[in-house]
Design a protein around this motif. Structure first.
Motif, PDB file in Angstrom:
ATOM      1  N   CYS A  61      13.639  13.859  52.836  1.00  0.00           N
ATOM      2  CA  CYS A  61      15.089  13.625  52.803  1.00  0.00           C
ATOM      3  C   CYS A  61      15.424  12.316  52.095  1.00  0.00           C
ATOM      4  O   CYS A  61      16.336  12.264  51.262  1.00  0.00           O
ATOM      5  CB  CYS A  61      15.666  13.589  54.223  1.00  0.00           C
ATOM      6  N   ASP A  62      14.696  11.264  52.407  1.00  0.00           N
ATOM      7  CA  ASP A  62      14.936   9.965  51.774  1.00  0.00           C
ATOM      8  C   ASP A  62      14.717  10.030  50.263  1.00  0.00           C
ATOM      9  O   ASP A  62      15.519   9.507  49.486  1.00  0.00           O
ATOM     10  CB  ASP A  62      14.025   8.888  52.383  1.00  0.00           C
ATOM     11  N   GLU A  63      13.633  10.685  49.844  1.00  0.00           N
ATOM     12  CA  GLU A  63      13.353  10.824  48.411  1.00  0.00           C
ATOM     13  C   GLU A  63      14.422  11.649  47.704  1.00  0.00           C
ATOM     14  O   GLU A  63      14.852  11.325  46.605  1.00  0.00           O
ATOM     15  CB  GLU A  63      11.977  11.458  48.205  1.00  0.00           C
ATOM     16  N   ARG A  64      14.879  12.722  48.361  1.00  0.00           N
ATOM     17  CA  ARG A  64      15.896  13.585  47.757  1.00  0.00           C
ATOM     18  C   ARG A  64      17.241  12.870  47.680  1.00  0.00           C
ATOM     19  O   ARG A  64      17.980  13.037  46.721  1.00  0.00           O
ATOM     20  CB  ARG A  64      16.017  14.877  48.580  1.00  0.00           C
ATOM     21  N   MET A  65      17.566  12.046  48.675  1.00  0.00           N
ATOM     22  CA  MET A  65      18.821  11.275  48.646  1.00  0.00           C
ATOM     23  C   MET A  65      18.845  10.354  47.423  1.00  0.00           C
ATOM     24  O   MET A  65      19.855  10.266  46.725  1.00  0.00           O
ATOM     25  CB  MET A  65      18.972  10.433  49.915  1.00  0.00           C
ATOM     26  N   LYS A  66      17.727   9.694  47.158  1.00  0.00           N
ATOM     27  CA  LYS A  66      17.644   8.809  45.987  1.00  0.00           C
ATOM     28  C   LYS A  66      17.768   9.603  44.690  1.00  0.00           C
ATOM     29  O   LYS A  66      18.466   9.199  43.773  1.00  0.00           O
ATOM     30  CB  LYS A  66      16.321   8.037  46.007  1.00  0.00           C
ATOM     31  N   ALA A  67      17.089  10.739  44.614  1.00  0.00           N
ATOM     32  CA  ALA A  67      17.077  11.544  43.390  1.00  0.00           C
ATOM     33  C   ALA A  67      18.426  12.203  43.111  1.00  0.00           C
ATOM     34  O   ALA A  67      18.764  12.446  41.952  1.00  0.00           O
ATOM     35  CB  ALA A  67      15.991  12.612  43.481  1.00  0.00           C
ATOM     36  N   CYS A  68      19.193  12.487  44.129  1.00  0.00           N
ATOM     37  CA  CYS A  68      20.449  13.240  43.962  1.00  0.00           C
ATOM     38  C   CYS A  68      21.697  12.366  43.891  1.00  0.00           C
ATOM     39  O   CYS A  68      22.801  12.905  43.818  1.00  0.00           O
ATOM     40  CB  CYS A  68      20.595  14.250  45.092  1.00  0.00           C
ATOM     41  N   LYS A  69      21.550  11.060  43.898  1.00  0.00           N
ATOM     42  CA  LYS A  69      22.727  10.183  43.850  1.00  0.00           C
ATOM     43  C   LYS A  69      23.617  10.462  42.648  1.00  0.00           C
ATOM     44  O   LYS A  69      24.832  10.379  42.744  1.00  0.00           O
ATOM     45  CB  LYS A  69      22.311   8.719  43.859  1.00  0.00           C
ATOM     46  N   THR A  70      23.035  10.815  41.518  1.00  0.00           N
ATOM     47  CA  THR A  70      23.835  11.064  40.318  1.00  0.00           C
ATOM     48  C   THR A  70      24.557  12.407  40.373  1.00  0.00           C
ATOM     49  O   THR A  70      25.612  12.561  39.773  1.00  0.00           O
ATOM     50  CB  THR A  70      22.952  11.030  39.051  1.00  0.00           C
ATOM     51  N   TYR A  71      24.005  13.389  41.100  1.00  0.00           N
ATOM     52  CA  TYR A  71      24.630  14.709  41.189  1.00  0.00           C
ATOM     53  C   TYR A  71      25.829  14.697  42.129  1.00  0.00           C
ATOM     54  O   TYR A  71      26.886  15.214  41.823  1.00  0.00           O
ATOM     55  CB  TYR A  71      23.641  15.770  41.678  1.00  0.00           C
ATOM     56  N   GLY A  72      25.621  14.157  43.283  1.00  0.00           N
ATOM     57  CA  GLY A  72      26.667  14.138  44.303  1.00  0.00           C
ATOM     58  C   GLY A  72      26.505  12.909  45.164  1.00  0.00           C
ATOM     59  O   GLY A  72      25.629  12.873  46.022  1.00  0.00           O
ATOM     60  N   PRO A  73      27.312  11.894  44.932  1.00  0.00           N
ATOM     61  CA  PRO A  73      27.135  10.654  45.693  1.00  0.00           C
ATOM     62  C   PRO A  73      27.342  10.832  47.201  1.00  0.00           C
ATOM     63  O   PRO A  73      26.885  10.009  47.979  1.00  0.00           O
ATOM     64  CB  PRO A  73      28.174   9.711  45.096  1.00  0.00           C
ATOM     65  N   ASP A  74      28.012  11.904  47.603  1.00  0.00           N
ATOM     66  CA  ASP A  74      28.217  12.117  49.037  1.00  0.00           C
ATOM     67  C   ASP A  74      27.246  13.132  49.637  1.00  0.00           C
ATOM     68  O   ASP A  74      27.390  13.528  50.774  1.00  0.00           O
ATOM     69  CB  ASP A  74      29.667  12.533  49.307  1.00  0.00           C
ATOM     70  N   TRP A  75      26.241  13.559  48.890  1.00  0.00           N
ATOM     71  CA  TRP A  75      25.242  14.483  49.411  1.00  0.00           C
ATOM     72  C   TRP A  75      24.389  13.758  50.452  1.00  0.00           C
ATOM     73  O   TRP A  75      23.918  12.650  50.224  1.00  0.00           O
ATOM     74  CB  TRP A  75      24.338  15.007  48.315  1.00  0.00           C
ATOM     75  N   LYS A  76      24.167  14.406  51.571  1.00  0.00           N
ATOM     76  CA  LYS A  76      23.345  13.844  52.644  1.00  0.00           C
ATOM     77  C   LYS A  76      22.283  14.869  53.031  1.00  0.00           C
ATOM     78  O   LYS A  76      22.551  16.065  53.112  1.00  0.00           O
ATOM     79  CB  LYS A  76      24.191  13.541  53.883  1.00  0.00           C
ATOM     80  N   PHE A  77      21.089  14.393  53.275  1.00  0.00           N
ATOM     81  CA  PHE A  77      19.976  15.224  53.727  1.00  0.00           C
ATOM     82  C   PHE A  77      19.436  14.616  55.009  1.00  0.00           C
ATOM     83  O   PHE A  77      19.211  13.406  55.067  1.00  0.00           O
ATOM     84  CB  PHE A  77      18.859  15.265  52.680  1.00  0.00           C
ATOM     85  N   LYS A  78      19.238  15.454  56.022  1.00  0.00           N
ATOM     86  CA  LYS A  78      18.678  14.933  57.270  1.00  0.00           C
ATOM     87  C   LYS A  78      17.780  15.978  57.913  1.00  0.00           C
ATOM     88  O   LYS A  78      18.019  17.185  57.800  1.00  0.00           O
ATOM     89  CB  LYS A  78      19.772  14.496  58.234  1.00  0.00           C
ATOM     90  N   PRO A  79      16.725  15.514  58.608  1.00  0.00           N
ATOM     91  CA  PRO A  79      15.850  16.449  59.306  1.00  0.00           C
ATOM     92  C   PRO A  79      16.538  16.955  60.579  1.00  0.00           C
ATOM     93  O   PRO A  79      17.208  16.193  61.273  1.00  0.00           O
ATOM     94  CB  PRO A  79      14.616  15.613  59.638  1.00  0.00           C
ATOM     95  N   VAL A  80      16.397  18.246  60.844  1.00  0.00           N
ATOM     96  CA  VAL A  80      16.941  18.844  62.065  1.00  0.00           C
ATOM     97  C   VAL A  80      15.869  19.722  62.707  1.00  0.00           C
ATOM     98  O   VAL A  80      15.052  20.333  62.028  1.00  0.00           O
ATOM     99  CB  VAL A  80      18.222  19.667  61.793  1.00  0.00           C
ATOM    100  N   ARG A  81      15.866  19.765  64.018  1.00  0.00           N
ATOM    101  CA  ARG A  81      14.884  20.548  64.763  1.00  0.00           C
ATOM    102  C   ARG A  81      15.291  22.018  64.739  1.00  0.00           C
ATOM    103  O   ARG A  81      16.457  22.355  64.946  1.00  0.00           O
ATOM    104  CB  ARG A  81      14.837  20.043  66.209  1.00  0.00           C
ATOM    105  N   VAL A  82      14.336  22.881  64.465  1.00  0.00           N
ATOM    106  CA  VAL A  82      14.590  24.327  64.438  1.00  0.00           C
ATOM    107  C   VAL A  82      13.458  25.055  65.160  1.00  0.00           C
ATOM    108  O   VAL A  82      12.374  24.519  65.338  1.00  0.00           O
ATOM    109  CB  VAL A  82      14.715  24.877  62.992  1.00  0.00           C
ATOM    110  N   ARG A  83      13.747  26.267  65.548  1.00  0.00           N
ATOM    111  CA  ARG A  83      12.724  27.129  66.135  1.00  0.00           C
ATOM    112  C   ARG A  83      12.507  28.297  65.192  1.00  0.00           C
ATOM    113  O   ARG A  83      13.450  29.003  64.842  1.00  0.00           O
ATOM    114  CB  ARG A  83      13.142  27.660  67.502  1.00  0.00           C
TER     115      ARG A  83
END
Length: 89
Positions: A61-83
């Motif tokens: 998520c951290d790496e993708r946030m840095k890479a996507c800053k130019t595409y969408g400055p408000d894009w957020k990625f976060k880990p979520v628990r799933v089953r």
């Protein structure tokens, strides 16, 4: 004789992407966000991007946030628990 099948049931970490301008409610993203290669075999379904360990999901998520800053400055990625479950029907 009825054969008993073991169900697939495990807790994992997925990635949720959200954006105020496009997806404020968030959505789970698939493996195509990480690898744009064709399916490994014919008929392979799309899959969620999953991690066994939260640390790996957070790093992605951290790496993708840095890479996507130019595409969408408000894009957020976060880990979520799933089953993840799979049951024979």
């Amino acid at each position: 004789m009825k054969t008993k099948y073991r169900e697939w049931d495990r807790l994992l970490w997925a990635v949720e992407m959200s954006s105020k301008s496009c997806r404020p409610e968030g959505m789970l993203i698939g493996v195509s966000w990480d690898n744009l290669s064709p399916p490994s075999y014919g008929g392979e379904p799309s899959r969620a991007l999953l991690f066994a360990v939260r640390k790996h999901a957070k790093t992605w998520c951290d790496e993708r946030m840095k890479a996507c800053k130019t595409y969408g400055p408000d894009w957020k990625f976060k880990p979520v628990r799933v089953r993840e479950t799979l049951t024979r029907v």
